[in-house]
Design a protein around this motif. Structure first.
Motif, PDB file in Angstrom:
ATOM      1  N   LEU B  35       0.836  -1.206   0.000  1.00 52.02           N
ATOM      2  CA  LEU B  35       0.000   0.000   0.000  1.00 52.02           C
ATOM      3  C   LEU B  35       0.866   1.249   0.000  1.00 52.02           C
ATOM      4  N   LYS B  36       2.012   1.174   0.676  1.00 50.73           N
ATOM      5  CA  LYS B  36       2.849   2.367   0.777  1.00 50.73           C
ATOM      6  C   LYS B  36       3.604   2.631  -0.516  1.00 50.73           C
ATOM      7  N   THR B  37       4.075   1.569  -1.174  1.00 59.78           N
ATOM      8  CA  THR B  37       4.981   1.774  -2.298  1.00 59.78           C
ATOM      9  C   THR B  37       4.305   1.706  -3.653  1.00 59.78           C
ATOM     10  N   ASP B  38       3.101   1.127  -3.733  1.00 63.15           N
ATOM     11  CA  ASP B  38       2.464   1.013  -5.041  1.00 63.15           C
ATOM     12  C   ASP B  38       2.269   2.397  -5.659  1.00 63.15           C
ATOM     13  N   PRO B  39       2.707   2.598  -6.922  1.00 61.54           N
ATOM     14  CA  PRO B  39       2.664   3.949  -7.492  1.00 61.54           C
ATOM     15  C   PRO B  39       1.250   4.509  -7.637  1.00 61.54           C
ATOM     16  N   GLN B  40       0.240   3.636  -7.750  1.00 61.28           N
ATOM     17  CA  GLN B  40      -1.116   4.171  -7.882  1.00 61.28           C
ATOM     18  C   GLN B  40      -1.763   4.472  -6.539  1.00 61.28           C
TER      19      GLN B  40
END
Lengths: 373, 176
Positions: B35-40
């Motif tokens: 959740l933190k790193t996903d670009p969307q």
């Protein structure tokens, strides 16, 4: 002096507080010092803990409204609003337009009051004993008089209700508010003339207690402290709660993230708050001040959970509520901005002198009623 | 079980305004990282952490409210559940992912007794260190009198026996 000719030193553990005058309440910092420099710092809180959340879970929904005043006792109006907003989200109560304007007026006056005192006390921490804070308190008195006229209490206002506010603003009190707003820019100019370019203030605050942008976001820092570090995030702009989308105002953002930026950001936010107040007092419509369908007695909230948050003067103030459909909340949680902003206190103080920890703490602007709950 | 992470992204982008996600304890850290790193999604701001004691379902639920400062959306509520029994009431800490959880997880440990594995400094934060119970649990019975710390007076103990009130376990231990 030892045999090798090097002075043997050791670290020293000092307990700053809980009765330390510069800790803004009963708050303690366990500091480990190497000479004059901080190598470790652990905040200790809980001296004012009264289990506010459990008290609220044993009371009716409206019953805990006066208790929210006691969280951040400088800003009872915004505490009321955050709680009312969370409950209104869960019940779907529509707030009449006049009430929304009144709430904006109250919240922005609270911001003026909080920020002027915060920087006043910060300057007291710097050693300008009580002269700046005296000017700040003088101006705060005008706002407290206004709150007293409207709600009956200077600090513990208990003013907002689910679906509106408790009493309407009449023409006389509106005129009173306009007077306060009209004199504020002159006060800020006077204050800045005395303070902002003062050499001692600059020397004590610039490049002291730097908080980087990435750490500010990762550590959930909110409000003026985060914006001073360059985080462009203001819940008034992002969530557009109430009628904040109708006003033209800017969000000042700092660059260096040092103590001076946190001082300056509050001055700039007050100037923006004056802009919002001028527009709100000009545009306030006539109409009801509380939703006609809002019940004061036998008030129930549909089952479910909800999170409501506002941009309180100290940062993001949120309420997480869980209802089982009854007359009492099943779970009532406060997200206090000053408690969470303390997470990075150690990071800001490491490597600074012990005298600077007091200024850094002052620039975070905490209120212990809210930290300890 | 939670759906694959790609589906989580679609779920959240469909109704990002009001979403909640209940995940297994073992998967919490992986989901949080995603959740933190996903670009969307870029949910980089963990705003609010708290626990709720669902005594009827026999579980304690820890709720993380996540926002994105970069994309200005949210909240997503990430929920993790643990059994109520004190020995089993543990879950992985999300402090390594979001530093802002540090004090709030300490508060959940203090008031609810949830042990966070991997937390850098899990101590009581609001109650004093010698306190034994977890006062926000729904079955917590407050003691009759705090004044006799560390040992209870004889009258208070007698009154507690009569009325069925409790005394803190720490006080009884000290008396032994």
């Amino acid at each position: 002096m030892s045999a090798t000719g090097i002075i043997q030193t050791q670290t020293l553990e000092v307990s700053l507080g809980p009765q330390h005058p510069s800790t803004h309440g009963v708050f303690r910092m366990d500091v480990v010092l190497d000479g004059e420099y901080v190598v470790k710092l652990k905040p200790v809180m809980g001296y004012l803990h009264r289990n506010h959340e459990q008290l609220a879970e044993k009371m009716t929904w409206l019953g805990s409204m006066p208790y929210t005043d006691r969280l951040d006792y400088f800003c009872s109006m915004t505490n009321n609003w955050a709680y009312a907003l969370a409950v209104e989200k869960m019940t779907g109560l529509k707030v009449p337009e006049r009430a929304e304007y009144i709430r904006v007026i109250m919240a922005e006056l609270t911001r003026l009051l909080n920020h002027s005192c915060a920087i006043g006390f910060l300057l007291s921490d710097c050693g300008a004993w009580f002269t700046p804070v005296l000017y700040a308190l003088r101006e705060r008195e005008w706002i407290l008089d206004f709150f007293e006229t409207v709600s009956g209490a200077r600090m513990m206002c208990n003013y907002m209700r689910f679906g509106g506010v408790r009493v309407d603003l009449d023409d006389a009190s509106l005129a009173m508010a306009r007077n306060i707003v009209a004199r504020w820019p002159a006060f800020l100019d006077e204050f800045e003339k005395l303070m902002t370019e003062n050499e001692v203030l600059l020397a004590r605050t610039q490049r002291v207690g730097i908080l980087s942008r990435n750490l500010a976001i990762n550590a959930s820092v909110s409000g003026p402290v985060a914006r001073a570090s360059g985080v462009e995030y203001d819940i008034r702009k992002v969530d557009k709660y109430g009628v904040y989308d109708r006003f033209d105002f800017g969000v000042p953002v700092g660059e260096a993230g040092d103590t001076f930026d946190r001082y300056m950001i509050r001055i700039l936010e007050m100037r923006e708050a004056v802009k919002i107040l001028e527009q709100a007092l000009r545009d306030i419509p006539a109409g009801p001040f509380i939703a006609p369908e809002a019940k004061l007695r036998n008030f129930k909230v549909p089952a479910g959970d909800g999170y409501g948050r506002i941009e309180a003067p100290k940062g993001e103030l949120g309420f997480y509520l869980v209802s089982e459909g009854g007359a009492k909340p099943y779970r009532y949680h406060v997200r206090p901005p000053s408690f969470i902003n303390l997470t990075i206190l150690e990071d800001m103080c490491l490597g600074q002198k012990v005298a600077d920890t007091v200024i850094i703490l002052g620039s975070v602007d905490i209120v212990l009623g809210e930290v300890d709950r | 079980m939670i759906p694959p992470l790609e589906q989580v992204r679609e779920m959240l982008s469909a109704g990002a305004a009001k979403s909640s996600l209940l995940v297994e304890r073992e998967e919490a850290v992986a989901v949080a990282q995603f959740l933190k790193t996903d670009p969307q999604l870029q949910l980089d701001f963990c705003s609010c952490v708290t626990a709720v004691d669902y005594i009827k379902q026999d579980c304690i639920e820890v709720v993380y409210h996540l926002y994105s400062v970069a994309l200005k959306h949210g909240p997503v509520a990430l929920k993790v559940r643990a059994p109520r029994a004190l020995e089993q009431c543990r879950m992985p800490s999300l402090t390594p992912v979001w530093r802002g959880c540090e004090y709030q997880e300490r508060e959940a440990f203090d008031l609810y007794g949830v042990k966070f594995d991997g937390h850098p400094d899990l101590r009581r934060i609001l109650m004093w260190d010698e306190f034994v119970d977890h006062p926000m649990r729904k079955d917590y019975v407050p003691p009759m009198d705090y004044e006799w710390e560390p040992t209870p007076h004889a009258e208070t103990l007698a009154r507690a026996k009569q009325t069925g009130g409790t005394v803190p376990a720490s006080a009884l231990e000290a008396k032994k």
